[in-house]
Motif scaffolding. Structure first.
Motif, PDB file in Angstrom:
ATOM      1  N   VAL A  36      -0.681  52.815 -69.395  1.00 17.95           N
ATOM      2  CA  VAL A  36      -0.028  53.867 -68.590  1.00 17.95           C
ATOM      3  C   VAL A  36       1.025  54.582 -69.447  1.00 17.95           C
ATOM      4  CG1 VAL A  36       1.322  54.353 -66.521  1.00 17.95           C
ATOM      5  CG2 VAL A  36      -0.486  52.615 -66.451  1.00 17.95           C
ATOM      6  N   LYS A  38       2.632  57.517 -68.811  1.00 16.76           N
ATOM      7  CA  LYS A  38       3.515  58.472 -68.127  1.00 16.76           C
ATOM      8  C   LYS A  38       4.912  58.464 -68.755  1.00 16.76           C
ATOM      9  CE  LYS A  38       4.994  55.185 -64.602  1.00 16.76           C
ATOM     10  NZ  LYS A  38       4.648  54.594 -63.305  1.00 16.76           N
ATOM     11  N   ASN A  59       0.509  59.468 -64.034  1.00 18.95           N
ATOM     12  CA  ASN A  59       0.706  59.576 -62.587  1.00 18.95           C
ATOM     13  C   ASN A  59       0.994  60.995 -62.101  1.00 18.95           C
ATOM     14  OD1 ASN A  59       3.327  59.613 -63.508  1.00 18.95           O
ATOM     15  ND2 ASN A  59       4.133  58.437 -61.781  1.00 18.95           N
ATOM     16  N   ILE A  83      -3.354  57.835 -61.684  1.00 17.39           N
ATOM     17  CA  ILE A  83      -2.916  56.685 -60.884  1.00 17.39           C
ATOM     18  C   ILE A  83      -1.766  57.041 -59.950  1.00 17.39           C
ATOM     19  CG2 ILE A  83      -3.691  55.024 -62.632  1.00 17.39           C
ATOM     20  CD1 ILE A  83      -0.712  54.746 -63.449  1.00 17.39           C
ATOM     21  N   MET A 165      -7.377  50.277 -54.744  1.00 12.48           N
ATOM     22  CA  MET A 165      -6.192  50.177 -55.596  1.00 12.48           C
ATOM     23  C   MET A 165      -4.984  49.880 -54.720  1.00 12.48           C
ATOM     24  SD  MET A 165      -3.296  52.241 -56.290  1.00 12.48           S
ATOM     25  CE  MET A 165      -2.525  53.215 -57.583  1.00 12.48           C
ATOM     26  N   ILE A 167      -0.431  48.998 -54.911  1.00  6.90           N
ATOM     27  CA  ILE A 167       0.847  48.730 -55.588  1.00  6.90           C
ATOM     28  C   ILE A 167       1.659  47.888 -54.596  1.00  6.90           C
ATOM     29  CG2 ILE A 167       2.879  49.751 -56.684  1.00  6.90           C
ATOM     30  CD1 ILE A 167       1.322  52.471 -56.685  1.00  6.90           C
ATOM     31  N   MET A 197       0.237  45.353 -62.812  1.00 14.22           N
ATOM     32  CA  MET A 197       1.010  46.200 -63.711  1.00 14.22           C
ATOM     33  C   MET A 197       1.692  45.282 -64.743  1.00 14.22           C
ATOM     34  SD  MET A 197       2.178  48.978 -60.799  1.00 14.22           S
ATOM     35  CE  MET A 197       3.900  48.795 -61.040  1.00 14.22           C
ATOM     36  N   SER A 198       2.673  45.796 -65.478  1.00 15.90           N
ATOM     37  CA  SER A 198       3.272  44.991 -66.556  1.00 15.90           C
ATOM     38  C   SER A 198       3.752  43.621 -66.085  1.00 15.90           C
ATOM     39  CB  SER A 198       4.448  45.741 -67.183  1.00 15.90           C
ATOM     40  OG  SER A 198       3.978  46.853 -67.905  1.00 15.90           O
ATOM     41  N   ARG A 213      -3.219  48.213 -64.801  1.00 12.39           N
ATOM     42  CA  ARG A 213      -2.518  49.437 -65.197  1.00 12.39           C
ATOM     43  C   ARG A 213      -1.184  49.036 -65.810  1.00 12.39           C
ATOM     44  NH1 ARG A 213      -3.337  49.682 -59.586  1.00 12.39           N
ATOM     45  NH2 ARG A 213      -1.077  49.616 -59.474  1.00 12.39           N
ATOM     46  N   VAL A 214      -1.127  49.010 -67.146  1.00 11.87           N
ATOM     47  CA  VAL A 214       0.041  48.449 -67.815  1.00 11.87           C
ATOM     48  C   VAL A 214       0.786  49.520 -68.612  1.00 11.87           C
ATOM     49  CG1 VAL A 214       0.819  46.710 -69.460  1.00 11.87           C
ATOM     50  CG2 VAL A 214      -1.096  46.196 -67.917  1.00 11.87           C
ATOM     51  N   GLY A 215       2.036  49.760 -68.230  1.00 13.51           N
ATOM     52  CA  GLY A 215       2.838  50.778 -68.895  1.00 13.51           C
ATOM     53  C   GLY A 215       3.899  50.201 -69.808  1.00 13.51           C
ATOM     54  N   SER A 216       5.011  49.758 -69.212  1.00 10.49           N
ATOM     55  CA  SER A 216       6.174  49.377 -70.029  1.00 10.49           C
ATOM     56  C   SER A 216       5.908  48.202 -70.965  1.00 10.49           C
ATOM     57  CB  SER A 216       7.373  49.098 -69.125  1.00 10.49           C
ATOM     58  OG  SER A 216       7.014  48.280 -68.045  1.00 10.49           O
ATOM     59  N   ARG A 222      10.871  52.937 -69.716  1.00 10.97           N
ATOM     60  CA  ARG A 222      10.882  54.378 -69.446  1.00 10.97           C
ATOM     61  C   ARG A 222      12.281  54.823 -69.084  1.00 10.97           C
ATOM     62  NH1 ARG A 222       6.043  52.675 -67.101  1.00 10.97           N
ATOM     63  NH2 ARG A 222       7.095  52.213 -65.163  1.00 10.97           N
TER      64      ARG A 222
HETATM   65  C1  LIG Z   1       3.934  53.436 -63.676  1.00 11.02           C
HETATM   66  C2  LIG Z   1       2.775  52.821 -63.016  1.00 11.02           C
HETATM   67  C3  LIG Z   1       2.155  51.670 -63.543  1.00 11.02           C
HETATM   68  C4  LIG Z   1       2.654  50.944 -64.768  1.00 11.02           C
HETATM   69  O1  LIG Z   1       3.858  50.298 -64.487  1.00 11.02           O
HETATM   70  P1  LIG Z   1       4.514  49.262 -65.515  1.00 11.02           P
HETATM   71  O2  LIG Z   1       5.334  48.384 -64.661  1.00 11.02           O
HETATM   72  O3  LIG Z   1       5.300  50.074 -66.477  1.00 11.02           O
HETATM   73  O4  LIG Z   1       3.400  48.551 -66.174  1.00 11.02           O
HETATM   74  C5  LIG Z   1       1.048  51.176 -62.885  1.00 11.02           C
HETATM   75  N1  LIG Z   1       0.563  51.762 -61.770  1.00 11.02           N
HETATM   76  C6  LIG Z   1       1.125  52.857 -61.238  1.00 11.02           C
HETATM   77  C7  LIG Z   1       0.537  53.461 -60.020  1.00 11.02           C
HETATM   78  C8  LIG Z   1       2.249  53.425 -61.843  1.00 11.02           C
HETATM   79  O5  LIG Z   1       2.799  54.527 -61.307  1.00 11.02           O
END
Ligand SMILES: *Cc1c(COP(=O)(O)O)cnc(C)c1O
Length: 222
Positions: A36, A38, A59, A83, A165, A167, A197-198, A213-216, A222
């Motif tokens: 991810v 973003k 996103n 996402i 999906m 959250i 996620m992370s 879905r892995v971002g940080s 961020r």
């Molecule tokens: C930002 C985001 C993520 C990633 O989040 P992290 O905690 O940084 O891994 C995953 N899914 C969605 C829908 C997001 O908006």
């Protein structure tokens, strides 16, 4: 301070994904890692592409349009996942740019995405977002309406939904939400689950996530 790079962190996440899958006897290719990106610019994304990552999540349609067309000219095999929430007036741009949308959650969006997919002749991978915590401020279909909404997507708008999906609420343990999503997907004959996620992707993989879905954990804070 450590000199850990995004590429190092990507490899670490890849290893953790592989370890969980092996531990529970799932095939190594049964889950996809979506990085991810973003809020991160092209300069931050390039090293992650160079390290071999090909699936990315954004996103916001507008933000993605600002950086991905150029990146994609250099790397043709990228797959982009939307996402975050989609407005129906952005459906055309979203279908043009993305390969998957994880946030189908109301009739207006389902209808608009279906119409654009047919117009462009471009089939996207689609997920219905479920508000498993029934949080008023959060996007997603409420629990009681999931089966009906999936059926309407298929019948009314000819949308080949592939998965669900979610959250989970940040203040609750995520596993019950993941398990609930898995149960709803099975009941509706949907093979894919976009969850984890992370902070919780290992738990999501334990209960069947096919798309984390892995971002940080990859790009840093961020
Ligand atoms: C930002 C985001 C993520 C990633 O989040 P992290 O905690 O940084 O891994 C995953 N899914 C969605 C829908 C997001 O908006």
């Amino acid at each position: 301070m450590s000199e850990e790079t995004a590429a190092d962190r990507l490899h670490d996440v890849q290893e953790r994904v592989a370890r969980v899958l092996q531990h529970i006897g799932r095939p190594a290719d049964s889950a996809r890692l979506i990085a991810v990106s973003k809020t991160f610019d092209a300069a931050a994304i390039e090293p992650v592409i160079a390290a071999g990552q090909r699936e990315f999540g954004e996103n916001r349609v507008q933000e993605a349009m600002g950086k991905w067309p150029a990146l994609r000219q250099r790397h043709a095999d990228i797959r982009l996942h939307l996402i975050g929430p989609l407005q129906s007036n952005k459906a055309r741009e979203a279908v043009e740019l993305f390969d998957a949308i994880h946030t189908i959650d109301r009739p207006k969006i389902a209808e608009a995405v279906g119409a654009e997919m047919r117009r462009l002749g471009k089939p996207l991978d689609l997920f219905v977002q479920v508000n498993t915590g029934e949080e008023p401020q959060k996007a997603g279909v409420v629990l009681a309406e999931v089966d009906g909404f999936v059926a309407r997507c298929r019948e009314e708008w000819q949308l080949p939904i592939k998965g669900l999906m979610c959250i989970p609420p940040i203040e609750q343990p995520p596993s019950p939400h993941f398990a609930l999503l898995a149960k709803m997907a099975a009941r509706n004959g949907l093979p894919w689950l976009s969850m984890g996620m992370s902070g919780d992707f290992e738990q999501a993989l334990m209960v069947g996530s096919t798309h984390v879905r892995v971002g940080s954990a990859i790009f840093g804070h961020r």
